[in-house]
Design a protein around this motif. Structure first.
Motif, PDB file in Angstrom:
ATOM      1  N   ALA A 233      -5.515  -6.964  -5.292  1.00 15.25           N
ATOM      2  CA  ALA A 233      -5.274  -5.594  -5.741  1.00 15.25           C
ATOM      3  C   ALA A 233      -4.267  -4.885  -4.847  1.00 15.25           C
ATOM      4  O   ALA A 233      -3.428  -4.111  -5.316  1.00 15.25           O
ATOM      5  N   GLY A 234      -4.327  -5.167  -3.550  1.00 14.12           N
ATOM      6  CA  GLY A 234      -3.378  -4.551  -2.634  1.00 14.12           C
ATOM      7  C   GLY A 234      -1.940  -4.977  -2.904  1.00 14.12           C
ATOM      8  O   GLY A 234      -1.006  -4.179  -2.738  1.00 14.12           O
ATOM      9  N   GLU A 235      -1.774  -6.218  -3.320  1.00 18.69           N
ATOM     10  CA  GLU A 235      -0.434  -6.688  -3.668  1.00 18.69           C
ATOM     11  C   GLU A 235       0.082  -5.976  -4.913  1.00 18.69           C
ATOM     12  O   GLU A 235       1.261  -5.606  -4.990  1.00 18.69           O
ATOM     13  N   LEU A 236      -0.785  -5.789  -5.886  1.00 18.39           N
ATOM     14  CA  LEU A 236      -0.393  -5.078  -7.093  1.00 18.39           C
ATOM     15  C   LEU A 236      -0.013  -3.633  -6.767  1.00 18.39           C
ATOM     16  O   LEU A 236       0.971  -3.101  -7.304  1.00 18.39           O
ATOM     17  N   ASP A 237      -0.762  -3.008  -5.868  1.00 18.68           N
ATOM     18  CA  ASP A 237      -0.422  -1.644  -5.436  1.00 18.68           C
ATOM     19  C   ASP A 237       0.959  -1.626  -4.774  1.00 18.68           C
ATOM     20  O   ASP A 237       1.735  -0.678  -4.972  1.00 18.68           O
ATOM     21  N   TYR A 238       1.243  -2.656  -3.978  1.00 13.18           N
ATOM     22  CA  TYR A 238       2.539  -2.726  -3.310  1.00 13.18           C
ATOM     23  C   TYR A 238       3.669  -2.814  -4.338  1.00 13.18           C
ATOM     24  O   TYR A 238       4.691  -2.133  -4.220  1.00 13.18           O
ATOM     25  N   VAL A 239       3.485  -3.643  -5.355  1.00 15.52           N
ATOM     26  CA  VAL A 239       4.494  -3.766  -6.418  1.00 15.52           C
ATOM     27  C   VAL A 239       4.702  -2.415  -7.103  1.00 15.52           C
ATOM     28  O   VAL A 239       5.852  -1.993  -7.334  1.00 15.52           O
ATOM     29  N   ARG A 240       3.618  -1.746  -7.431  1.00 21.15           N
ATOM     30  CA  ARG A 240       3.720  -0.468  -8.139  1.00 21.15           C
ATOM     31  C   ARG A 240       4.387   0.606  -7.290  1.00 21.15           C
ATOM     32  O   ARG A 240       5.052   1.498  -7.833  1.00 21.15           O
ATOM     33  N   SER A 241       4.237   0.516  -5.984  1.00 16.89           N
ATOM     34  CA  SER A 241       4.847   1.511  -5.101  1.00 16.89           C
ATOM     35  C   SER A 241       6.292   1.166  -4.745  1.00 16.89           C
ATOM     36  O   SER A 241       6.971   1.954  -4.083  1.00 16.89           O
ATOM     37  N   HIS A 242       6.756   0.000  -5.175  1.00 18.67           N
ATOM     38  CA  HIS A 242       8.140  -0.417  -4.920  1.00 18.67           C
ATOM     39  C   HIS A 242       8.808  -0.849  -6.223  1.00 18.67           C
ATOM     40  O   HIS A 242       9.574  -1.801  -6.273  1.00 18.67           O
TER      41      HIS A 242
END
Length: 362
Positions: A233-242
């Motif tokens: 989930a943290g990786e998905l958050d990173y994608v969404r924030s970049h």
């Protein structure tokens, strides 16, 4: 299968004959000076978190490459630009073995704890040595006007290669010339996002390669990920924030769209659209259906077929972009006595990656 014969006299090279003992990668006769593509083997796998074997990938791929026919249906006479694979460096083997001994018990415990600080530092030092070795090696290849291709090893290994290519592009050096301000794009073909910061405590983890690229290399302006189907989930958050810099394409979403009648070719065109002129391809073999790479370190159900991966690379080539470098990682041969299927597939993916550089185009 047929391959090439090392020439014994001028004009003796026969691309349709069988590879001979002592010939180079793909049975080719090229020296490093003659070759346009230089392959760098990196037998390093300190932080592989499920199962090992990728350190044996470069050697197994080189051996299996003797069975690859040299005329490619998509890319033609790939070999004509010259392909040479460097010898494995004993230092890399030593770094890998020492770091793996330290990392393995930490991984088995689910990650580093307070008492592991010294061992983690030593593992990170080994990864840093690999990064420096790869950076210097690839810088020399680029300076010589050649295309580098790294053969891993786990997916931590390409960081230095990507850094060298990013700096090369930013200096305005690629051929053909491209605006330096557009930076370097990465086509990342993988089952995983690899966006975890210091996974299990290791700064240079195989699961952190693209996080390290994005955080440390501002010259990388665009990351396109294809084949993704296993992530946190943290990786998905990173994608969404970049989202302006990272474009992730999920395997399941593509399957749904294909079922809905869209063509695979149209999906490839859409995925590649954000990439700038200069591109680095990072290809983790676990992007493929695991029946094609059953012994890779972290296999995941689903994935691309070999033909789909080939079409993706062909679409990139036909787009007119300049591939300044590439890597193939996470190929792990099976136990002794089993057919060398993983290396067989890996060798063919490697030849496609050589083809996408268009070094052998005539």
């Amino acid at each position: 299968m047929k391959n090439v014969t090392r020439p014994t006299s001028p004009g003796a090279f026969d691309p349709d004959a069988a590879a001979q003992p002592g010939s180079g990668v793909f049975g080719l006769p090229h020296t490093e000076d003659e070759a346009g593509i230089i392959l760098v083997p990196l037998p390093f796998e300190a932080t592989t978190s499920y199962r090992g074997g990728t350190a044996h990938g470069p050697g197994a791929i080189r051996a299996a490459s003797a069975q690859v026919d040299l005329f490619d249906h998509q890319f033609g006479h790939v070999y004509r630009g010259g392909i040479f694979m460097q010898d494995e460096d004993a230092r890399v083997h030593a770094w890998s073995e020492a770091a793996r001994r330290l990392a393995a018990p930490i991984i088995q415990r689910g990650g580093a704890g307070p008492d592991d600080e010294d061992d983690v530092r030593r593992v990170n030092d080994a990864g840093g040595a690999v990064n420096a070795y790869t950076l210097g090696t690839v810088q020399a290849i680029l300076k010589a006007g050649k295309t580098p291709g790294l053969v891993g090893g786990d997916h931590s290994t390409p960081l230095g290669a990507i850094q060298a290519c990013a700096e090369h592009v930013s200096a305005g050096n690629p051929r053909p010339a491209a605006p330096a301000e557009s930076g370097l794009g990465i086509l990342h073909v993988d089952a995983h996002m690899d966006l975890r910061p210091a996974f299990e405590g290791f700064a240079w983890s195989h699961a952190s390669i693209m996080f390290n690229v994005l955080e440390r290399l501002p010259q990388v302006t665009c990351l396109v990920q294809v084949g993704i189907r296993d992530f946190a989930a943290g990786e998905l958050d990173y994608v969404r924030s970049h989202k302006e810099r990272v474009h992730t394409h999920f395997d399941l979403d593509w399957a749904r769209r294909l079922d809905g009648g869209e063509s695979f070719a149209s999906l490839c065109l859409e995925a590649l659209a954000p990439l700038p002129q200069c591109v680095y391809v990072s290809f983790d073999i676990d992007a493929l259906d695991p029946t094609l790479c059953p012994h890779t370190g972290t296999p995941v159900p689903g994935g691309l077929s070999f033909n789909q991966a080939s079409v993706l690379l062909e679409t990139l080539s036909k787009s007119g972009r300049t591939v300044v470098g590439f890597d193939l990682v996470e190929v792990a041969p099976g136990p002794e006595g089993e057919p060398e299927w993983d290396a067989n597939v890996g060798a063919r993916v490697l030849y496609k990656l050589c083809g996408v550089t268009r070094e052998g185009e005539t």
